[in-house]
Design an enzyme around this catalytic site. Structure first.
Site, short mmCIF file in Angstrom:
data_model
loop_
_atom_site.label_atom_id
_atom_site.label_comp_id
_atom_site.label_asym_id
_atom_site.label_seq_id
_atom_site.Cartn_x
_atom_site.Cartn_y
_atom_site.Cartn_z
N GLY A 180 3.49 3.81 5.41
CA GLY A 180 4.53 3.42 6.36
C GLY A 180 5.18 2.08 6.07
N ASP A 212 14.61 2.91 5.80
CA ASP A 212 13.76 2.17 4.85
C ASP A 212 14.58 1.46 3.78
OD1 ASP A 212 11.70 3.31 6.26
OD2 ASP A 212 10.58 3.99 4.51
N PRO A 259 0.84 -1.21 0.00
CA PRO A 259 0.00 0.00 0.00
C PRO A 259 0.88 1.26 0.00
CG PRO A 259 -0.78 -1.57 1.65
CD PRO A 259 0.54 -2.09 1.15
N SER A 276 6.98 1.75 0.58
CA SER A 276 6.70 1.40 -0.82
C SER A 276 7.67 2.07 -1.79
CB SER A 276 5.25 1.73 -1.19
OG SER A 276 5.03 3.11 -1.04
N ALA A 333 10.80 3.11 -1.24
CA ALA A 333 12.13 2.49 -1.15
C ALA A 333 12.12 1.12 -1.81
CB ALA A 333 12.57 2.39 0.31
N ALA A 334 11.00 0.40 -1.68
CA ALA A 334 10.92 -0.94 -2.27
C ALA A 334 10.93 -0.86 -3.80
CB ALA A 334 9.68 -1.67 -1.77
O1 PMV Z 1 8.48 5.93 5.56
P1 PMV Z 1 7.81 5.80 6.88
O2 PMV Z 1 6.50 6.44 6.98
O3 PMV Z 1 7.86 4.43 7.40
O4 PMV Z 1 8.70 6.68 7.93
C1 PMV Z 1 10.03 6.41 8.12
C2 PMV Z 1 10.38 6.61 9.51
C3 PMV Z 1 10.72 8.03 9.98
O5 PMV Z 1 11.55 7.83 11.11
C4 PMV Z 1 9.46 8.75 10.41
C5 PMV Z 1 11.44 8.85 8.94
C6 PMV Z 1 12.86 8.42 8.64
O6 PMV Z 1 13.43 8.97 7.70
O7 PMV Z 1 13.43 7.58 9.35
#
Ligand code: PMV
Length: 323
Positions: A105, A152, A101, A108, A110-111
């Site tokens: 969080g 990520d 999705p 997606s 980065a994947a």
């Molecule tokens: O991409 P998300 O929504 O999982 O957020 C990543 C986590 C944060 O710590 C909020 C941002 C980061 O760059 O680490």
């Protein structure tokens, strides 16, 4: 040139989101039940650099040179070309299929970057190390998230549980017991860049409070790592609840997230928290094989748009099957 296929998982943050942006450690886990697949196949009789892309999930069906310079897929290809000093790409079809999705969080973006970088590099006959893939994907994250910690792209490129701290090599977490999570979506999009910049505003106004919160989270992350490695899941659950409280104090939770967290706990989860940037996105609950389906049903009944079980195996990468 031969066909090339690459798959990248989603991810959740078990402990330490936001604090990780401020140099504290965090723990992330790959989620293999959701993933991005990228296939690249050669096309004969079309000129070099004729790269056609499709992705039904993001409504993509065009040639690379027709896309705007701001298109994220085009940007990944450009970054890769620069990184690998490549001036031309042989004619090909790139198909991106994702079950992750968007803006929820699960990493997606980065994947997609990781899978596309690997698939295209393989297609070009270039083998990249996981670390190089992660670094290139991080460059892409920087364009979209402003000041991303890098957690990520790291967990997704390496596909194993990690303890991550900005500017340091990550540490692999050696689970002694499989982690059973229920992952539930609020259905509300979470814009990481916006939420991260709202936290920064509040940190600038109230540095003492936020630094103290980040330090408390850092302690909890270290404890969480040792409980995970010892298989003390009751303790891990308690720490997840504590981490959610700190995230509430940081102002990144929401009514829906809080309701889903409470519902999971009431249905028997060992602990639950929001995961990722917050304000929307997802909730994770630590469960046992026995309580898992009860927690899924309760969360769906409350307000979850979806809920599924994810098992992070002891062995980590290698024998896990991606989605
Ligand atoms: O991409 P998300 O929504 O999982 O957020 C990543 C986590 C944060 O710590 C909020 C941002 C980061 O760059 O680490």
């Amino acid at each position: 040139m031969t066909n090339s296929l690459s798959v990248a998982p989603g991810k959740v943050i078990l402990f330490g989101e936001h604090a990780v942006v401020y140099g504290r450690p965090a723990i992330a886990l790959p989620i293999n039940e959701i993933c991005v697949r990228v296939g690249v196949s050669p096309v004969i009789n079309r000129p070099v650099d004729s790269v056609h892309l499709t992705s039904s999930q993001i409504g993509l069906n065009s040639y690379l040179d027709e896309l705007s310079a701001h298109d994220p897929v085009k940007q990944i290809v450009q970054i890769l070309k620069t990184e690998l000093s490549i001036s031309h790409i042989p004619a090909c079809e790139i198909k991106i299929v994702s079950t992750i999705p968007l803006s929820s969080g699960f990493g997606s973006g980065a994947a997609v970057s990781v899978a596309l970088i690997r698939a295209l590099a393989n297609f070009l006959g270039i083998t990249l190390s996981d670390s190089r893939v992660s670094d290139i994907a991080h460059k892409m994250e920087r364009i979209h998230h402003g000041n991303p910690s890098g957690i990520d792209n790291t967990v997704i490129a390496f596909e194993k549980p990690i303890l991550f701290e900005k500017g340091k090599p990550f540490e692999t977490i050696l689970l002694s017991k499989a982690v059973h999570l229920v992952v539930a979506g609020t259905g509300t999009r979470s814009d990481t860049k916006v939420v991260v910049s709202e936290v920064r505003e509040r940190w600038l106004q109230n540095g003492l409070k936020y630094e103290k919160l980040f330090d408390e989270i850092a302690n909890l992350v270290r404890l969480g790592r040792s409980h995970l490695e010892r298989g003390n899941h009751d303790e891990v659950g308690i720490l997840m609840n504590k981490n959610h409280e700190f995230l509430q104090q940081m102002g990144v939770s929401s009514d829906k997230l809080d309701r889903l967290v409470m519902t999971a706990r009431d249905a028997g989860a060992l602990g639950a928290k929001l995961s990722g940037a917050g304000k929307g996105g997802n909730v994770i609950a630590l469960v046992t094989p026995k309580s898992s389906s009860r927690v899924i049903t309760a969360m769906k009944k409350e307000c979850a748009q979806f809920a599924f079980q994810s098992i992070i195996q002891v062995s980590g990468r290698g024998d896990d099957v991606l989605c």
